[in-house]
Design an enzyme around this catalytic site. Sequence first.
Site, PDB file in Angstrom:
ATOM      1  N   CYS A 125       0.805  -1.224   0.000  1.00 22.43           N
ATOM      2  CA  CYS A 125       0.000   0.000   0.000  1.00 22.43           C
ATOM      3  C   CYS A 125       0.838   1.274   0.000  1.00 22.43           C
ATOM      4  O   CYS A 125       0.308   2.360  -0.239  1.00 22.43           O
ATOM      5  CB  CYS A 125      -0.968  -0.006   1.182  1.00 22.43           C
ATOM      6  SG  CYS A 125      -2.152  -1.380   1.137  1.00 22.43           S
ATOM      7  N   HIS A 267      -3.153   7.097   2.539  1.00 26.83           N
ATOM      8  CA  HIS A 267      -3.599   5.806   2.011  1.00 26.83           C
ATOM      9  C   HIS A 267      -4.975   5.475   2.564  1.00 26.83           C
ATOM     10  O   HIS A 267      -5.205   5.550   3.774  1.00 26.83           O
ATOM     11  CB  HIS A 267      -2.585   4.728   2.391  1.00 26.83           C
ATOM     12  CG  HIS A 267      -3.125   3.337   2.246  1.00 26.83           C
ATOM     13  ND1 HIS A 267      -3.692   2.879   1.080  1.00 26.83           N
ATOM     14  CD2 HIS A 267      -3.205   2.312   3.141  1.00 26.83           C
ATOM     15  CE1 HIS A 267      -4.093   1.637   1.252  1.00 26.83           C
ATOM     16  NE2 HIS A 267      -3.817   1.272   2.491  1.00 26.83           N
ATOM     17  N   ASN A 297     -10.506   0.022   0.045  1.00 25.15           N
ATOM     18  CA  ASN A 297      -9.050   0.065   0.112  1.00 25.15           C
ATOM     19  C   ASN A 297      -8.498  -0.579  -1.159  1.00 25.15           C
ATOM     20  O   ASN A 297      -8.648  -1.788  -1.360  1.00 25.15           O
ATOM     21  CB  ASN A 297      -8.587  -0.692   1.366  1.00 25.15           C
ATOM     22  CG  ASN A 297      -7.083  -0.696   1.552  1.00 25.15           C
ATOM     23  OD1 ASN A 297      -6.324  -0.508   0.610  1.00 25.15           O
ATOM     24  ND2 ASN A 297      -6.636  -0.947   2.771  1.00 25.15           N
TER      25      ASN A 297
END
Length: 364
Positions: A125, A267, A297
């Site tokens: 990520c 993020h 996500n």
Amino acid sequence: MTHRLPSAAPLLTPSRTAVLEGIAGYVPPDAVANDALPAAWGVDDAWVRRRTGIGERRRAAPGVTTGDLALEAAGRALSAAGRPPVDAVVVATSTPDRPMPAMAPRLATRLGLGGPAAWDVSAACSGFVYGLAAAVGAVTSGCADRVLLVAAEVYSTLLDPQDRSAGLLFGDGAGAAVLRRGAPDEPGAVLALDLGSDGSGDELIQVPGGGALERSRPGEFGPDDRYFRMRGHDVFQHAVTRMTQSAHTVLKRADWAAEDIDRFCAHQANARILSAVGARVPVPDDRQVTNIARVGNTGAASIPLALADAAARGELQAGHRVLLTAFGAGLTWGSAALVWPELPEVPGIDGTDGTDPAVRTPLV
């Protein structure tokens, strides 16, 4: 042991850096709303929204790969930038189409870019921020005058159908940015970077099987070891701490105060992490860039997707001071600062143009 760049490390040369000149994103058209999640998970829309901030996540259609999503986002970003020549292609992903070769060379060929330098970045990520650092390095070293940076994930291929905790969170998508050589005082210039890692936490977020470790130890791994695994409580604590620390480091390097930040894009892990990091930087909620409610996500793709979405909606304006921060498996984390430039119209991120990226011809 944690490895970090010294706070006084000269990351960027005074004469040039990478300057953002185009951005775009793409999410598949198929949305999975909270009410459509498996009944066996025992959740409803209100419960999922309260715990994660997510209302729906996108899923790639059968046969559509990470490379296909990357192609769509990259094509949109290049078109937005006027389809300039590209010297390097960087792809950030933790869901590559194959273990070997890297995805970037094939993407460059599908885009009709000739033979640029091309490589992948694996930082989960944190991948977009790590890729941004790679792009800056290529430009400041003189290896490239223009870099196409793409972050793409198809996490749906890694999810255990029985794992509610991961299934709630993750979606598929891709984001891309075009960066050119320019001066640090130009709008769009990457002004400061920070990267860090802590390998002692490598088991907190992982896919245990599918690599050389499994192949070298027959019998130790089973089919379930090829699914994504995450220890959510521990990850929450690390993510909040690391992103906050990294954000403060970049603010210092950019000579910004927290109150100077116009837009903060972290993020898109889940809403509780975003809220906790925002409170600690601190950045007011109305200055945070977020689209997790619509896409979930999306791993490395989450930051460029959120930026492209905000730009398309008019929420990012030229002159805004923008702070980015991310955290991912590894453990890895990173942050960056830039002043948002005047960009051509940024296309929306939704896959509603009727194009199936699985069969799209190269964008020549």
